[in-house]
Design an enzyme around this catalytic site. Structure first.
Site, mmCIF file in Angstrom:
data_model
loop_
_atom_site.group_PDB
_atom_site.id
_atom_site.type_symbol
_atom_site.label_atom_id
_atom_site.label_comp_id
_atom_site.label_asym_id
_atom_site.label_seq_id
_atom_site.Cartn_x
_atom_site.Cartn_y
_atom_site.Cartn_z
ATOM 1 N N LYS A 74 39.081 43.060 37.844
ATOM 2 C CA LYS A 74 37.924 43.986 37.645
ATOM 3 C C LYS A 74 38.558 45.382 37.479
ATOM 4 C CE LYS A 74 38.257 45.256 41.952
ATOM 5 N NZ LYS A 74 38.337 46.754 42.649
ATOM 6 N N THR A 105 33.088 48.885 40.832
ATOM 7 C CA THR A 105 34.111 49.245 40.446
ATOM 8 C C THR A 105 33.969 50.158 38.976
ATOM 9 O OG1 THR A 105 35.314 47.557 41.551
ATOM 10 C CG2 THR A 105 36.739 49.368 40.132
#
Length: 337
Positions: A194, A251
């Site tokens: 990610k 994120t």
């Protein structure tokens, strides 16, 4: 849960925030780092201003520079050091331990060169006869928010679900909730990859593209993470959970994310060296992009977004040109897997 003794290795923002949670849960917590002056300041002022300014730390949190003292008689050791430091710190730990603790790690990345997951690195360096199980602690979380008691949910993953449940009880409180998962591979892969997609999301923002582009990148990024994970033996359902789509969302959308900030500045035309010089903290997605690109090519896994970000980071391709090249790829079905 009765009081446990826990050593937290890594006195950065995330290590400090997790140590704070553990102290507030009534545990005996020692935080270790490699900067003696920083640790002395934490003991004196109960603050860690370089990483969590304005956060008052519990007086029960002990910052210790001597590793042997920090891990003396502990029930668990929590690694919260950068990916590149996992192996050397694990080697030091073996020489310092006097108990057989549970090993937990909350770091996110793949080791450069070996392309190994961090639990694999820890298992190599800490023999099974000197430890209990290895547990991965991961999910959508920012140290800045956990430190002020904002609501957060993450995952405790271990092959032995009873050990995952031990870590769940160790950390869970009224604002910090832990779920369990037996898919260690999937949780670690989601956590690492990610960060790559977050660099891309930041670049999209820095280039001035809108919400449609961000949604497209995150969705196709999740498909890419899942494809990579399944090829390595992970459960595809894990990527729909906290350490998959959950961590990806936080994120890719938050200014707290170093990876997003790095990508945003790349999109604005700054060089990678300039960005990293001024960031002051490790941007894990940069090295993870290299490790994942190399491993994907070796295993012949299609990773177009990752390869595009690699070209920007390592081959000098301008971010806007990279996006245009990505959009010109051959047309295909959304559900190709």
């Amino acid at each position: 849960m009765e009081q446990k003794k826990v050593a937290v290795l890594g006195a950065g923002s995330w290590g400090t925030a997790l140590a704070k949670v553990l102290v507030e849960n009534g545990h005996d917590v020692r935080i270790w780092g490699n900067n003696e002056q920083q640790l002395e300041e934490m003991n004196r002022t109960h603050q860690n201003p370089n990483y969590l300014p304005d956060i008052h730390l519990p007086e029960g949190l002990k910052a210790i520079f001597d590793l042997k003292e920090a891990v003396k008689d502990v029930d668990a050791v929590l690694f919260v050091v950068p990916t590149k430091a996992i192996r050397p710190v694990a080697k030091q730990l073996v020489e310092a331990m006097n108990t057989k603790p549970i090993i937990i790690h909350a770091s996110k990345g793949l080791e450069l060169g070996t392309h190994k997951r961090l639990s694999e690195v820890l298992a190599e360096e800490i023999p099974a006869n000197l430890r209990q199980e290895i547990v991965v602690l991961s999910g959508p979380s920012h140290a800045e928010e956990v430190a002020v008691g904002d609501i957060t949910t993450i995952t405790s993953a271990c092959d032995n679900i009873e050990t995952a449940e031990f870590v769940q009880r160790l950390f869970t409180n009224h604002y910090f909730r832990i779920y369990t998962n037996a898919d260690v591979k999937g949780v670690e892969i989601g956590a690492a990859l990610k960060n790559i997609i977050a660099i891309g999301a930041g670049a999209i923002h820095g280039l001035g593209y809108g919400d449609d582009a961000k949604a497209a990148l995150m969705t196709r990024g999740l498909a890419e993470i899942t494809r990579f994970g399944v090829a390595l033996g992970a459960d595809p359902l894990t990527f729909m959970g906290l350490s998959g789509v959950g961590d990806l969302i936080v994120t890719c959308t938050s200014v707290h994310s170093r990876n997003w900030r790095c990508g945003n500045q790349l999109g604005q035309g700054k060089s990678l060296d300039e960005i990293l010089d001024h960031m002051g903290m490790i941007v894990e997605g940069v090295s993870t992009t290299k490790a994942v690109t190399e491993l994907a090519q070796q295993l012949k896994i299609s990773m177009p977004i990752t390869e595009t970000i690699y070209d920007v980071l390592y081959n000098g391709v301008e971010a806007r040109t990279a996006v245009e090249n990505l959009m010109k790829r051959d047309m295909r079905s959304e559900n190709e897997f």
